[in-house]
Design an enzyme around this catalytic site. Structure first.
Site, PDB file in Angstrom:
ATOM      1  N   GLY A 119      60.969  -7.216  57.095  1.00 24.05           N
ATOM      2  CA  GLY A 119      62.084  -6.964  56.169  1.00 24.05           C
ATOM      3  C   GLY A 119      62.513  -8.245  55.477  1.00 24.05           C
ATOM      4  N   GLY A 156      64.489  -3.560  55.410  1.00 22.25           N
ATOM      5  CA  GLY A 156      63.163  -3.170  54.918  1.00 22.25           C
ATOM      6  C   GLY A 156      63.243  -2.393  53.622  1.00 22.25           C
ATOM      7  N   PHE A 157      62.097  -1.914  53.200  1.00 24.40           N
ATOM      8  CA  PHE A 157      61.998  -1.193  51.922  1.00 24.40           C
ATOM      9  C   PHE A 157      62.830   0.095  51.957  1.00 24.40           C
ATOM     10  CE2 PHE A 157      59.053   2.194  50.078  1.00 24.40           C
ATOM     11  CZ  PHE A 157      59.699   2.224  48.854  1.00 24.40           C
ATOM     12  N   LEU A 214      64.666   3.183  61.744  1.00 27.43           N
ATOM     13  CA  LEU A 214      63.550   2.949  60.819  1.00 27.43           C
ATOM     14  C   LEU A 214      62.781   1.685  61.159  1.00 27.43           C
ATOM     15  CD1 LEU A 214      65.774   4.631  59.050  1.00 27.43           C
ATOM     16  CD2 LEU A 214      64.404   3.875  57.122  1.00 27.43           C
ATOM     17  N   LEU A 259      70.735  -2.903  72.569  1.00 26.69           N
ATOM     18  CA  LEU A 259      71.568  -3.025  71.366  1.00 26.69           C
ATOM     19  C   LEU A 259      72.861  -3.807  71.642  1.00 26.69           C
ATOM     20  CD1 LEU A 259      70.709  -1.720  68.700  1.00 26.69           C
ATOM     21  CD2 LEU A 259      72.491  -0.031  69.057  1.00 26.69           C
ATOM     22  N   TYR A 281      50.413   1.895  65.728  1.00 26.79           N
ATOM     23  CA  TYR A 281      51.428   2.559  64.908  1.00 26.79           C
ATOM     24  C   TYR A 281      51.440   4.060  65.199  1.00 26.79           C
ATOM     25  CZ  TYR A 281      53.996   3.612  60.539  1.00 26.79           C
ATOM     26  OH  TYR A 281      54.917   4.025  59.602  1.00 26.79           O
ATOM     27  N   SER A 305      60.333  -0.868  62.016  1.00 26.29           N
ATOM     28  CA  SER A 305      58.911  -0.944  62.386  1.00 26.29           C
ATOM     29  C   SER A 305      58.134  -1.542  61.226  1.00 26.29           C
ATOM     30  CB  SER A 305      58.338   0.451  62.673  1.00 26.29           C
ATOM     31  OG  SER A 305      56.954   0.373  62.928  1.00 26.29           O
ATOM     32  N   TYR A 345      64.981  13.319  74.933  1.00 27.92           N
ATOM     33  CA  TYR A 345      66.441  13.117  74.963  1.00 27.92           C
ATOM     34  C   TYR A 345      67.197  14.323  74.408  1.00 27.92           C
ATOM     35  CZ  TYR A 345      66.897   8.603  77.094  1.00 27.92           C
ATOM     36  OH  TYR A 345      66.920   7.599  78.040  1.00 27.92           O
ATOM     37  N   VAL A 357      65.465  -4.661  67.741  1.00 32.87           N
ATOM     38  CA  VAL A 357      65.983  -3.476  68.445  1.00 32.87           C
ATOM     39  C   VAL A 357      65.082  -3.029  69.598  1.00 32.87           C
ATOM     40  CG1 VAL A 357      67.369  -2.654  66.522  1.00 32.87           C
ATOM     41  CG2 VAL A 357      65.027  -1.829  66.772  1.00 32.87           C
TER      42      VAL A 357
END
Ligand code: UDP
Length: 319
Positions: free
Chosen positions: A45, A19-20, A82, A70, A154, A84, A168, A66
């Site tokens: 992406g 992605g960016f 990152l 994994l 989002y 999304s 966590y 993801v």
């Protein structure tokens, strides 16, 4: 010296690495000598963003969603999450994928971080503040979010991701932290991703009407990509950031009307500036309070808007 040696032996995973922001982060981590795995399902992406990285033998790209468990990658030292869709049109096109990668995906990656003893960084967003009643926004502000509006896939998923990250930290001892990323721009933003900077510059360069939504008095604070990447790395590598949430962004604030005028002037465009409907739940103002980033990380943005816009305009001219 010790640090450099450690870096050379350390492995980073960057989800959303095509992605960016992710691809710029990958480049910066490779520059620092890390071995880097970029995971991306290429929903928003683009593998072209990794052309330089692909030349580095320490780099591996894996086409992967993801939100699923994994793959086995060997020992991992750092996980930057990152992945999304992040522009408003993108996450409205893929609401369920957006919700899942930030919730189920975050939980899965936190489990991997726990198993590897890896440091973890979740990229949250200024959207957790919603249409803020506090201005500028400090990390202590809880936000004003519509829980079932069109942005909720989002905003609420990022809020869930923050919650899971802190769960966590508290319950599993994972060395994790959260970055709240404010509006960021620069080369490699997709010209059609629908964000304000990519829209205005590309409309201006192609002589199309520049679409200011609403009356254009809503504000945003715009951070150049190199500043964002150095902030993310500083936050991950800080010894003091475990269990912290930190705003990353540039506090210089502009109205969208002024931004359109500035882009028109800088591109020398003859485009007319038009006004269309304001999308629902569009926050009226947004500016980060970055006191915490300054004191905790010694970080603050270095690139002023004119310099960042110049570089971004040059990039779009090459496409
Ligand atoms: N915006 C605009 N014209 C556009 C795209 C966006 O006026 O062509 C406005 C939008 O309404 C918002 C601001 O610019 O107030 C930033 O929008 P963007 O989608 O870039 O990011 P976000 O809303 O997530 O901050």
């Amino acid at each position: 010296m010790d640090n450099l040696k450690k870096n050379k032996e350390s492995t980073c995973v960057v989800t959303g690495g095509a992605g960016f922001i992710g691809s710029h982060l990958v480049d910066a981590l490779l520059d620092k000598g890390y071995k880097v795995f970029a995971l991306d399902n290429l929903l928003t992406g683009n593998e072209n963003n990794l052309v330089e990285a692909q030349k580095n033998p320490k780099f591996t790209f894996i086409n992967y969603d993801v939100s699923r468990e994994l793959p086995v990658l060997g020992h991992i030292d750092y996980i930057y999450h990152l992945a999304s869709p992040a522009s408003v049109p993108d996450y409205q096109k893929y609401p369920e994928e957006t919700a899942l990668v930030n919730t189920v995906g975050t939980r899965g990656l936190l489990k991997v971080a726990k198993a590897h003893g890896a440091k973890f960084l979740f990229t949250s967003t200024s959207e957790v503040y919603g249409d803020p009643k506090e201005h500028p926004q400090k990390e202590t502000y809880w936000g004003n979010v519509n829980p079932n509006g069109i942005r909720a896939c989002y905003d609420e998923a990022k809020r869930f991701g923050e919650m899971m990250t802190f769960l966590y930290v508290r319950n599993h001892g994972v060395d994790a932290r959260v970055a709240r990323i404010f509006n960021t721009y620069g080369p490699r933003m997709r010209p059609t991703d629908g964000r304000v900077i990519s829209n205005f510059i590309n409309q201006a360069l192609h002589g199309k009407p520049m679409t200011v939504y609403g009356d254009g008095v809503q504000t945003r604070s715009l951070c150049y990509i190199s500043d964002m990447v150095s902030g993310l790395i500083a936050l991950m590598e800080s010894e003091k950031s475990k269990g912290e949430v930190v705003n990353l962004g540039n506090p210089e604030e502009y109205t969208m009307g002024d931004l359109a005028t500035k882009v028109k002037m800088m591109t020398g465009s003859a485009s007319e500036i038009t006004h269309t409907d304001l999308p629902p739940d569009d926050p009226t103002k947004r500016r980060p309070d970055i006191t915490k980033a300054k004191t905790l990380l010694g970080w603050e943005p270095q690139v002023r808007l004119e310099a960042g816009l110049t570089a971004t305009i040059e990039y779009y001219k090459t496409l």
